[in-house]
Design a protein around this motif. Sequence first.
Motif, mmCIF file in Angstrom:
data_model
loop_
_atom_site.group_PDB
_atom_site.id
_atom_site.type_symbol
_atom_site.label_atom_id
_atom_site.label_comp_id
_atom_site.label_asym_id
_atom_site.label_seq_id
_atom_site.Cartn_x
_atom_site.Cartn_y
_atom_site.Cartn_z
ATOM 1 N N LYS A 1 0.834 -1.210 0.000
ATOM 2 C CA LYS A 1 0.000 0.000 0.000
ATOM 3 C C LYS A 1 0.866 1.258 0.000
ATOM 4 C CE LYS A 1 -3.646 2.331 2.614
ATOM 5 N NZ LYS A 1 -4.534 2.269 3.823
ATOM 6 N N LEU B 1 2.545 1.706 -3.498
ATOM 7 C CA LEU B 1 1.625 2.182 -4.541
ATOM 8 C C LEU B 1 1.305 3.653 -4.345
ATOM 9 C CD1 LEU B 1 -0.808 -0.867 -4.816
ATOM 10 C CD2 LEU B 1 1.103 -0.263 -6.317
ATOM 11 N N ALA C 1 2.430 6.524 -7.193
ATOM 12 C CA ALA C 1 1.348 7.340 -7.755
ATOM 13 C C ALA C 1 1.759 8.807 -7.874
ATOM 14 C CB ALA C 1 0.094 7.217 -6.900
ATOM 15 N N PRO D 1 -0.784 6.277 -14.788
ATOM 16 C CA PRO D 1 -1.803 5.607 -13.970
ATOM 17 C C PRO D 1 -1.987 4.142 -14.367
ATOM 18 C CG PRO D 1 -2.559 7.789 -14.622
ATOM 19 C CD PRO D 1 -1.283 7.536 -15.369
ATOM 20 N N HIS D 2 -1.842 3.843 -15.644
ATOM 21 C CA HIS D 2 -1.973 2.457 -16.098
ATOM 22 C C HIS D 2 -0.878 1.578 -15.489
ATOM 23 C CE1 HIS D 2 -2.700 -0.965 -18.724
ATOM 24 N NE2 HIS D 2 -1.420 -0.959 -19.038
ATOM 25 N N THR D 3 0.367 2.092 -15.450
ATOM 26 C CA THR D 3 1.471 1.328 -14.875
ATOM 27 C C THR D 3 1.263 1.123 -13.381
ATOM 28 O OG1 THR D 3 3.008 2.170 -16.543
ATOM 29 C CG2 THR D 3 3.970 1.280 -14.519
ATOM 30 N N VAL D 4 0.821 2.167 -12.691
ATOM 31 C CA VAL D 4 0.567 2.054 -11.251
ATOM 32 C C VAL D 4 -0.495 0.988 -10.990
ATOM 33 C CG1 VAL D 4 -0.289 3.271 -9.210
ATOM 34 C CG2 VAL D 4 1.239 4.445 -10.810
ATOM 35 N N LYS D 5 -1.553 0.997 -11.782
ATOM 36 C CA LYS D 5 -2.622 0.012 -11.619
ATOM 37 C C LYS D 5 -2.107 -1.399 -11.897
ATOM 38 C CE LYS D 5 -7.305 -1.068 -13.248
ATOM 39 N NZ LYS D 5 -8.410 -0.644 -14.160
ATOM 40 N N SER D 6 -1.269 -1.542 -12.945
ATOM 41 C CA SER D 6 -0.725 -2.857 -13.295
ATOM 42 C C SER D 6 0.201 -3.378 -12.194
ATOM 43 C CB SER D 6 0.032 -2.770 -14.626
ATOM 44 O OG SER D 6 -0.835 -2.433 -15.679
ATOM 45 N N GLY E 1 0.049 -2.620 -9.062
ATOM 46 C CA GLY E 1 -0.792 -2.996 -7.937
ATOM 47 C C GLY E 1 -1.403 -4.375 -8.127
ATOM 48 N N TYR E 2 -1.837 -4.662 -9.335
ATOM 49 C CA TYR E 2 -2.399 -5.986 -9.639
ATOM 50 C C TYR E 2 -1.332 -7.065 -9.456
ATOM 51 C CZ TYR E 2 -4.455 -9.813 -12.334
ATOM 52 O OH TYR E 2 -4.931 -11.031 -12.739
ATOM 53 N N ASN F 1 -0.547 -7.649 -5.799
ATOM 54 C CA ASN F 1 -1.640 -8.374 -5.153
ATOM 55 C C ASN F 1 -1.507 -9.879 -5.389
ATOM 56 O OD1 ASN F 1 -3.039 -6.313 -3.883
ATOM 57 N ND2 ASN F 1 -4.245 -5.819 -5.702
#
Length: 336
Positions: A57, A60, A64, A70-75, A77-78, A81
């Motif tokens: 957390k 990330l 950010a 934002p796409h890389t940050v989201k990827s 994070g996935y 996880n």
Amino acid sequence: MTSDSAQLSLFDALPPAAEPEPAGAAPATPPAAAPIDQARAGQSTLNAHTPLTNAVKAYLQHIATTHLSPHTVKSFGYDLNILMEFAAPQRPVGQIAFRDLENFIDWLQNGRGVPCNAKSLSRRITALKAFFKWLNEIGAIDTDPAAPITQRPVATPLPDTLTDEQVRQVLAAAGELRHHAEQPDARPLLLVKLLLKTGIKKSECMALKLEHIDLSNPDEPALWIRYQDPRYHRKERKLRLEPAWAALLQEYSAQYQIAHALFPCTARNLEYVLAEVGQRAGLPKQLSFEMLRWTCAVADRRAGMTEETLRHKLGLSEERWHEVGPKIEKLAAPPL
């Protein structure tokens, strides 16, 4: 050393004595910490005993605020996880070793039961290495367990570019639309010439405004690429335009009544414009923003533009250039 901890010399005046607070007065509120100190304080709370979920957390939240999309940050994070799915969210980060990460990579490929192609695996290894490197850099862990892991680059085919003859055909087709007897349209030629000269991305093209175009010197018109998001200010740059493009802009502006945005339409609309030009030119593949961007880069490299200048012109980071640069070199090289 800060002023609070600095020693007074013999030539310094003694600080005035603090006045006693009136009886019953509320204690003074300490000044708020600066944002950078708040960020450091948040990072300093991480240590080897921090649960993996808390560390992820924090990481990330950190990326950010960086230049990552934002796409890389989201990827990322996935991907992290999935690491928690394998290692358990409450496991202390200091207990994760190189062997654990090797087992995790093997589990991704063979034990998870979900297909993991080469591109996804490469990205997940990148996310792992970036995460644990950050933990090590901020002092949360003493050693980086992901450092020995070797990246597995994905071999992708060379992108499609236009030959010199195809460029002439494309320009001729766009020129025909400009001088169409029933409905003359300068937009296709304006767009094609813009992309061939500057090599800008589709998103950068859609963000252009008239105020970004500098026509103060008719012999050297220029285009400013601007970003509103402070994270991408490093991508801002000034690019050359062809002198004849200014007259084309005036013609196009009159036809479409341009007042603010250079292209007041959707990106999909411009994709259709390029596709029609490509069809009229008889291209074997669909003409696209990406094809014109690569064609521009290859032409500049062949013309002698240095790699560093070309990297800045394309707005690429050094990391991204490691993948893009060699492809441009191959495409720009003479035949063997």
